[in-house]
Design an enzyme around this catalytic site. Sequence first.
Site, PDB file in Angstrom:
ATOM      1  N   ASN A 110       0.821  -1.218   0.000  1.00 20.45           N
ATOM      2  CA  ASN A 110       0.000   0.000   0.000  1.00 20.45           C
ATOM      3  C   ASN A 110       0.853   1.266   0.000  1.00 20.45           C
ATOM      4  OD1 ASN A 110      -2.040  -1.804   0.036  1.00 20.45           O
ATOM      5  ND2 ASN A 110      -2.729  -1.376   2.125  1.00 20.45           N
ATOM      6  N   HIS A 156     -19.050  36.109 -30.107  1.00 16.87           N
ATOM      7  CA  HIS A 156     -20.200  35.360 -30.658  1.00 16.87           C
ATOM      8  C   HIS A 156     -19.878  34.806 -32.054  1.00 16.87           C
ATOM      9  CE1 HIS A 156     -22.619  37.418 -27.516  1.00 16.87           C
ATOM     10  NE2 HIS A 156     -21.885  38.468 -27.852  1.00 16.87           N
ATOM     11  N   SER A 277      -9.420  12.660 -48.176  1.00 16.04           N
ATOM     12  CA  SER A 277     -10.636  11.864 -48.070  1.00 16.04           C
ATOM     13  C   SER A 277     -10.520  10.690 -49.025  1.00 16.04           C
ATOM     14  CB  SER A 277     -11.828  12.739 -48.442  1.00 16.04           C
ATOM     15  OG  SER A 277     -12.874  11.943 -48.969  1.00 16.04           O
ATOM     16  N   LYS A 283     -10.513  17.174 -50.860  1.00 15.90           N
ATOM     17  CA  LYS A 283     -10.467  17.418 -49.425  1.00 15.90           C
ATOM     18  C   LYS A 283      -9.051  17.484 -48.838  1.00 15.90           C
ATOM     19  CE  LYS A 283     -13.538  17.695 -46.862  1.00 15.90           C
ATOM     20  NZ  LYS A 283     -14.477  16.682 -46.367  1.00 15.90           N
ATOM     21  N   ASN A 285      -8.157  17.665 -44.868  1.00 17.35           N
ATOM     22  CA  ASN A 285      -8.844  17.721 -43.573  1.00 17.35           C
ATOM     23  C   ASN A 285      -7.898  17.975 -42.399  1.00 17.35           C
ATOM     24  OD1 ASN A 285     -11.285  17.132 -44.830  1.00 17.35           O
ATOM     25  ND2 ASN A 285     -10.926  14.920 -44.682  1.00 17.35           N
ATOM     26  N   GLU A 290      -8.826  18.005 -35.077  1.00 14.58           N
ATOM     27  CA  GLU A 290     -10.087  17.351 -34.698  1.00 14.58           C
ATOM     28  C   GLU A 290      -9.862  16.268 -33.641  1.00 14.58           C
ATOM     29  OE1 GLU A 290     -12.958  16.832 -38.270  1.00 14.58           O
ATOM     30  OE2 GLU A 290     -10.967  17.040 -39.119  1.00 14.58           O
ATOM     31  N   TYR A 317      -6.638   1.990   2.461  1.00 14.75           N
ATOM     32  CA  TYR A 317      -6.573   1.439   1.104  1.00 14.75           C
ATOM     33  C   TYR A 317      -7.787   0.578   0.790  1.00 14.75           C
ATOM     34  CZ  TYR A 317      -5.049  -1.158  -3.003  1.00 14.75           C
ATOM     35  OH  TYR A 317      -4.984  -1.706  -4.259  1.00 14.75           O
ATOM     36  N   GLN A 322      -6.866   0.576  -7.310  1.00 18.36           N
ATOM     37  CA  GLN A 322      -6.037   0.072  -8.397  1.00 18.36           C
ATOM     38  C   GLN A 322      -6.501   0.673  -9.738  1.00 18.36           C
ATOM     39  OE1 GLN A 322      -4.380  -4.033  -8.411  1.00 18.36           O
ATOM     40  NE2 GLN A 322      -5.835  -4.407 -10.052  1.00 18.36           N
ATOM     41  N   LYS A 325      -4.749   3.898 -11.907  1.00 19.66           N
ATOM     42  CA  LYS A 325      -3.631   3.937 -12.844  1.00 19.66           C
ATOM     43  C   LYS A 325      -4.057   4.097 -14.293  1.00 19.66           C
ATOM     44  CE  LYS A 325      -1.291   1.345  -9.534  1.00 19.66           C
ATOM     45  NZ  LYS A 325      -2.641   1.215  -8.953  1.00 19.66           N
TER      46      LYS A 325
HETATM   47  N1  ARG Z   1      -1.832  -3.423  -7.475  1.00 21.57           N
HETATM   48  C1  ARG Z   1      -2.271  -2.769  -6.296  1.00 21.57           C
HETATM   49  C2  ARG Z   1      -2.794  -1.359  -6.646  1.00 21.57           C
HETATM   50  O1  ARG Z   1      -2.489  -0.913  -7.667  1.00 21.57           O
HETATM   51  C3  ARG Z   1      -1.167  -2.639  -5.301  1.00 21.57           C
HETATM   52  C4  ARG Z   1      -1.607  -2.515  -3.898  1.00 21.57           C
HETATM   53  C5  ARG Z   1      -2.217  -3.762  -3.437  1.00 21.57           C
HETATM   54  N2  ARG Z   1      -2.538  -3.708  -2.055  1.00 21.57           N
HETATM   55  C6  ARG Z   1      -3.386  -4.576  -1.482  1.00 21.57           C
HETATM   56  N3  ARG Z   1      -3.633  -4.387  -0.226  1.00 21.57           N
HETATM   57  N4  ARG Z   1      -3.977  -5.518  -2.157  1.00 21.57           N
HETATM   58  O2  ARG Z   1      -3.496  -0.765  -5.910  1.00 21.57           O
END
Ligand code: ARG
Length: 459
Positions: A110, A156, A277, A283, A285, A290, A317, A322, A325
Amino acid sequence: MAKMWAGRFKKEVDSRVNDFNSSISFDGRMYRHDIMGSIAHATMLGKTGIIDPAESEKIIAGLTGILADLDSGALSFDMEAEDIHMFIEAELTKRLGDTGKRLHTARSRNDQVALDIRLYLRDEVKEISAQVKALAETLCDMAAEHTETIMPGYTHLQRAQPITFGHHLMAYANMLLRDLGRLSDTAGRMNETPLGSGALAATTYPIDRELTSSLLGFDAPTQNSLDGVSDRDFCIELAAAISTIMMHLSRFSEEIILWSSWEFKFIELDDAYATGSSIMPQKKNPDVAELVRGKTGRVYGDLVTLLSMMKSLPLAYNKDMQEDKEAIFDAVDTVKLCLTTFTPMLKTARILKENMRAAAAKGFINATDCADYLVKKGMPFRDAYKITGTLVGICVDSGKTLETLPLSAYKELSGLFEADVFDAIRLETCAMARGALGGPARESVERQIAWMREKLAAY
Ligand code: ARG
């Protein structure tokens, strides 16, 4: 493969749970930062005598070897591993035996993961900042070449008052400067290390958090172990800063798309930054702009993902976290990807000055200046406004512009009009007279550019 935590379990984890739980496919990218954190932790364990200093050295050498092998490709991730932290620890133990098993003393995944994301994002913020800065510098360079390029300023999306292209570009430079400020504020607050928070309640070992903090280049250790492992506000803050950058890029993209159209034709994108195109041979583009506009929505989505993920989590935690990420990595990847093509697209675009000038000549954007001409000759503004409005009406009816209307027509409405009115309403006069701080006059924009270059130098 037996889990490191298999001791209290009587069965192996269902393979579907294993796949569902696994994060190595996306947290593998933090391997360098995970190893950096572990090296600092092992150094501290040795220095404090929590583990034998000789073993600490072996662990550091082992981790350094794993890093080299991952970098070179000699070692690849075991996709069966639960996450990058487990993978590296297992690999270390494979290489060092029992010594490897000592690395995780006084640490939890953690605090480890909370550390790794901070280390990873700290590097990413540097890269994003460099790209934002490069775009702002490009804007300064381009603006310096267009301090006299007259274009219509809009409100505007209606032609409003004359400005210069340089002035317009510098507006974006100012937005980006604030974006740099936001990135740097975020990085500053992020720069505290949670390592030593343990699973949630710190540890009974005599760890030295100041040491790991300074080894890893942090300003300080976090002050509360529950907070250290369980907030992801730094991800949210960064995603918000990135969302704001994307919002700015998206507005700019919208203008680039408009300016590239036949209706505007203010710029022409370089062939290398436009696409054709499959059916319409004529065209060209503005796909890059975009896509930047389109990807803005997905980055906002990342921000909302993070906010929603966190909103009901009890301390400390929870595995929900998780999910942080993929969201923050996507935001970071997307903004970098966008900036990589946006800046050269802008730099290589051909600026069609004559078309900007011609558009500026058409929308009566000097009407305010015409009214001001009368005001300078003593007429109250409201009366001058009305007379100018009448003149514009006459022009519209007769297909003329304020510049091409004869002086006699002016004189019929007010005796204050003289031949010099035509000089007063020349677009160049109108733009260049707006020399107040922040205005479009050449000297004003030159001052803005100099000021901006000085501010950018701090990043
Ligand atoms: N892969 C986990 C995450 O990204 C790591 C931490 C895991 N901790 C746990 N108590 N299971 O959060």
